[in-house]
Write a protein that holds these residues in place. Sequence first.
Motif, short mmCIF file in Angstrom:
data_model
loop_
_atom_site.label_atom_id
_atom_site.label_comp_id
_atom_site.label_asym_id
_atom_site.label_seq_id
_atom_site.Cartn_x
_atom_site.Cartn_y
_atom_site.Cartn_z
N ASP A 80 0.83 -1.22 0.00
CA ASP A 80 0.00 0.00 0.00
C ASP A 80 0.86 1.26 0.00
N ASP A 81 1.94 1.24 0.77
CA ASP A 81 2.79 2.43 0.84
C ASP A 81 3.49 2.70 -0.49
N ASP A 84 0.63 4.33 -2.54
CA ASP A 84 0.32 5.69 -2.05
C ASP A 84 1.55 6.61 -2.07
N ARG A 89 5.24 5.46 7.88
CA ARG A 89 4.25 4.48 8.35
C ARG A 89 4.64 4.10 9.77
MG MG Z 1 -2.18 4.01 2.32
#
Ligand code: MG
Length: 316
Positions: A80-81, A84, A89
């Motif tokens: 996900d990182d 995005d 995080r």
């Molecule tokens: Mg995200």
Amino acid sequence: MTLDIEALSIRFEERLRQVAVADSPFVTEAASHLIAAGGKRFRPQLVYLASGFGGEVDEEQLLKAALVMELTHVASLYHDDVMDEADVRRSAPSANSRWGNSIAILIGDYLFAKASILVADLGADYVRLQAETFTRLVQGQIAETRGPGTGEAPLEHYLQVIADKTGSLIAASALFGAMIAGAPQSIREALAAYGEEIGLVFQLSDDIIDITSDVTGKTPGTDLREGVPTLPTLLLEASRDPADQPLKDLLAGDLSDDAALAEALAVLRAHPVVEKARAEVCRHADLARQHLAPLPEGDAKQLLLQVCDDLVKRSA
Ligand code: MG
Ligand code: FPP
């Protein structure tokens, strides 16, 4: 039966650390990175609580189920990182910002493979559920990336996305707990429905605090900057009030500059759509509580009700 959740959590952390150990020091370091950075361990907690509605629980099986859920979650965060382009995080530099996208993706794959080894020990029903969950998770993420199709209502699209990308794994966590305890089918269904609903509450509140909070361990406004629609921005989009146009224009503009993002965040934080989104969090939390109604009274049920209260407070 009564579980000592604190003792379980300590054993869980130890096991999670061990799972990340790989053949090379580098892979161990990169795979341990997000695990060591902390996290709420929300999914494992749900596995433990949901196991309070059946018979005797095998602690080793329970720990494995909790590990499978957390590893699947952490693996998805590595990916996900990248998607995005997130820099931070869990208050630590994201894996992609430290080692680049390719390594971050491969470490996500590595942790997902580790989850697969553990779930194989639990049996075919668990493997199937984890795989079905994963198909929803990935499809939710793809749907978010592509946005609503022609004729598809943006709000319904968003709710389906968050049900799939977040609700699915949280529902599976509750169901895993119930399966480990050998709970009857009616209880499994109630817990899965509860998990699905608090999954929505979790993601709705997560999306609100992306706007309202500076202490999430992530960069505030990441969704705004990436143009990912969330409930507050969708409510704003749906508004016909001409006074909302300047904010709509601001959000539609380039937010790559920190000052522009800070301004957009400040205006949005003060806008009534944030309160409206919070009201939706409360409404879904009530729906989650209703799914618990048929479950037998006791500590486990009280704790699951408490989870609803805690999630609502998170974005209040
Ligand atoms: Mg995200
Ligand atoms: C967080 O969303 C992301 C998810 C809940 C799921 C993402 C899933 C994938 C990227 C697929 C993973 C695939 C493999 C093989 C592991 P968010 O960006 O809204 O949350 P955030 O604010 O915590 O970043």
